[in-house]
Design an enzyme around this catalytic site. Structure first.
Site, mmCIF file in Angstrom:
data_model
loop_
_atom_site.group_PDB
_atom_site.id
_atom_site.type_symbol
_atom_site.label_atom_id
_atom_site.label_comp_id
_atom_site.label_asym_id
_atom_site.label_seq_id
_atom_site.Cartn_x
_atom_site.Cartn_y
_atom_site.Cartn_z
ATOM 1 N NE ARG A 6 -1.286 2.182 2.951
ATOM 2 C CZ ARG A 6 -0.579 3.145 3.637
ATOM 3 N NH1 ARG A 6 -0.444 4.566 2.707
ATOM 4 N NH2 ARG A 6 -0.376 3.362 4.639
ATOM 5 C CG HIS A 9 2.499 6.645 -1.664
ATOM 6 N ND1 HIS A 9 1.814 7.704 -2.136
ATOM 7 C CD2 HIS A 9 2.041 6.414 -0.425
ATOM 8 C CE1 HIS A 9 0.441 7.884 -1.367
ATOM 9 N NE2 HIS A 9 0.610 7.119 0.005
ATOM 10 C CG HIS A 63 2.576 4.439 9.228
ATOM 11 N ND1 HIS A 63 2.272 3.281 8.297
ATOM 12 C CD2 HIS A 63 3.092 5.501 8.221
ATOM 13 C CE1 HIS A 63 2.583 3.659 7.171
ATOM 14 N NE2 HIS A 63 3.105 4.794 6.978
ATOM 15 C CB SER A 105 1.957 11.336 6.938
ATOM 16 O OG SER A 105 1.012 10.735 7.721
#
Length: 341
Positions: A13, A17, A195, A168
C-alpha cells in the site's frame, strides 16, 4: 515469552507511492505469498492513498481496487488482509461494501489528525459488519499530544478497536514519539500503534521509542518500501524486536527472504534519504509529495526544497497536490521578478 508486538505490513500500500501506484498483479501475488509464509500478521494492500483513491489528481493506480483485493485474498492464507480507507476517497456504499464482499479482515479508517469526526460512519459500518477496525490519525505531527488524544477518543467512541498515529512526513524525533504515544496510552482503553517514515533517518528509532512508550502495533515495510524516504524497514524491525526480547510471531529468515523478493521483483530503486526527503521531514510535508515536487520543480526551474518549505508554511496535507504547482509557479514568478529587478 516477551511482550507481543503486532506488526502490520503496508509494503503493498505505502510502497505503491514509491512507484506511482504501479505495483503489478504479479507483484501483489508474489509478495502476499512470501509475507504469508513469513507469518506477517497483517498485510495492507491498495493504492498508496487507500481504497477509492485512484484518480488523476492523486495518481491513477495500475490495478483496480477489486483486482488488488481479489489477488491479495487468493494469496493470503494465514495473514489478515487490511485496507487503508480515507472517507472522501472511500465511500461506504461502493468501496467498503466491496471490501467486505472480497474478504478484507482489517479496516484501517483514516483521517487528518484533527478530523476524526469524518470517520464515524465508516468505523461504525465496518464494526457492525463484524470486522476488525482501527482508527488512524495521519500527519500526526500537526497536532499536540493533547489534541491527538482528543481526536483518538472520538475514534474509540465510534468503535475503533485500536488507534494508530502516522508520522506521514517523517518529521518526528524519538522524544516526539515518546510524548505522543505516552499520552495516547494513558488516554485510551484500546491498543495504540505507530507508523513511521524515514525522512530524517528515525524510522527504526521512532518505532522502538513508540514500543517503549507503550505502543503494541507497529507498521513496517519490506526494505522500507514506501513514500518519500520510505517506512521503517520491516525486516530490521523484526530483528531489532527479537534482540529486545519482544515477540512478533514473524519468522526472521522467511521475512528476510520476502524482503529480498520484494527488492528483486518490485522495488526499482531502494528508498533512501535524499535531500528533498530531509526537507520534507523538516518542513512537515507529506512524504508522498516528493515525486511531484521534484518533477514540478524541475519543470519550472524552482528548487524543490523551496517548494517543500513553502508547502510546510501553508500546512499542506495529502489531497492538496494541486498546491504543488501553485507554489512552484509563485516561486518561479518571484524568482523571475528578482532576476529582472
Amino acid at each position: 515469552m516477551g511482550k507481543r508486538i503486532l506488526i502490520s505490513d503496508p509494503t503493498l500500500r505505502d510502497g505503491n507511492h514509491a512507484v506511482r501506484h504501479q505495483i503489478t498483479q504479479a507483484n501483489f501475488a508474489a509478495y502476499c505469498k512470501a509475507a504469508d509464509a513469513a507469518g506477517v500478521p497483517i498485510v495492507e494492500v491498495g493504492h498508496g492513498n487507500g481504497i477509492g483513491a485512484s484518480s488523476l489528481l492523486i495518481g491513477e493506480c495500475l490495478l483496480t481496487d477489486e483486482t488488488i483485493l481479489r489477488t491479495a485474498r487468493e494469496n493470503l492464507k494465514h495473514s489478515k488482509m487490511a485496507i487503508h480507507a480515507i472517507p472522501g476517497f472511500c465511500t461506504i456504499q461502493r468501496h467498503l461494501t466491496m471490501a467486505l464482499e472480497l474478504g478484507v479482515d482489517v479496516f484501517r479508517i483514516a483521517s487528518h489528525c484533527t478530523e476524526a469526526d469524518i470517520t464515524q460512519r465508516h468505523i461504525d459500518f465496518a464494526r457492525k459488519a463484524g470486522k476488525e477496525v482501527y482508527g488512524v490519525l495521519m500527519m500526526s505531527h500537526m497536532a499536540s499530544p493533547e489534541e491527538l488524544a482528543d481526536e483518538a477518543r472520538k475514534m474509540e467512541a465510534y468503535g475503533a478497536e485500536a488507534l494508530i498515529i502516522m508520522d506521514s512526513a517523517g518529521a518526528y524525533l524519538p522524544a516526539d514519539v515518546t510524548r505522543r504515544i505516552s499520552v495516547l496510552v494513558d488516554a485510551l482503553g484500546i491498543p495504540v500503534g505507530f507508523h513511521a517514515h524515514n525522512n530524517l533517518g528515525m524510522g527504526i528509532a521512532n518505532s522502538v521509542a513508540a514500543v517503549e512508550a507503550g505502543a503494541t502495533i507497529i507498521d513496517g515495510s519490506a526494505r522500507g518500501f514506501g513514500a518519500g524516504a520510505g517506512n521503517a524497514q520491516l525486516e530490521v524491525l523484526v530483528a531489532v524486536f527479537q534482540q529486545m526480547g519482544y515477540e512478533t510471531g514473524i519468522d526472521l529468515y522467511k521475512m528476510l527472504d520476502a524482503a529480498d523478493l520484494a527488492e528483486k521483483s518490485m522495488i526499482p530503486a531502494l528508498p533512501y534519504i535524499s535531500s528533498t526527503s530531509i526537507v520534507s521531514g523538516m518542513s512537515g510535508v507529506f512524504s508522498g509529495f516528493i515525486k511531484q515536487v521534484n518533477g514540478i520543480g524541475a519543470e519550472h526551474g524552482v528548487d524543490p526544497r523551496d517548494i517543500f518549505f513553502e508547502l510546510g508554511r501553508r500546512k499542506a496535507v495529502a489531497g492538496q497536490e494541486s498546491l504543488i504547482l501553485e507554489v512552484a509557479l509563485q516561486l518561479s514568478k518571484a524568482k523571475s521578478g528578482v532576476a529582472h529587478a
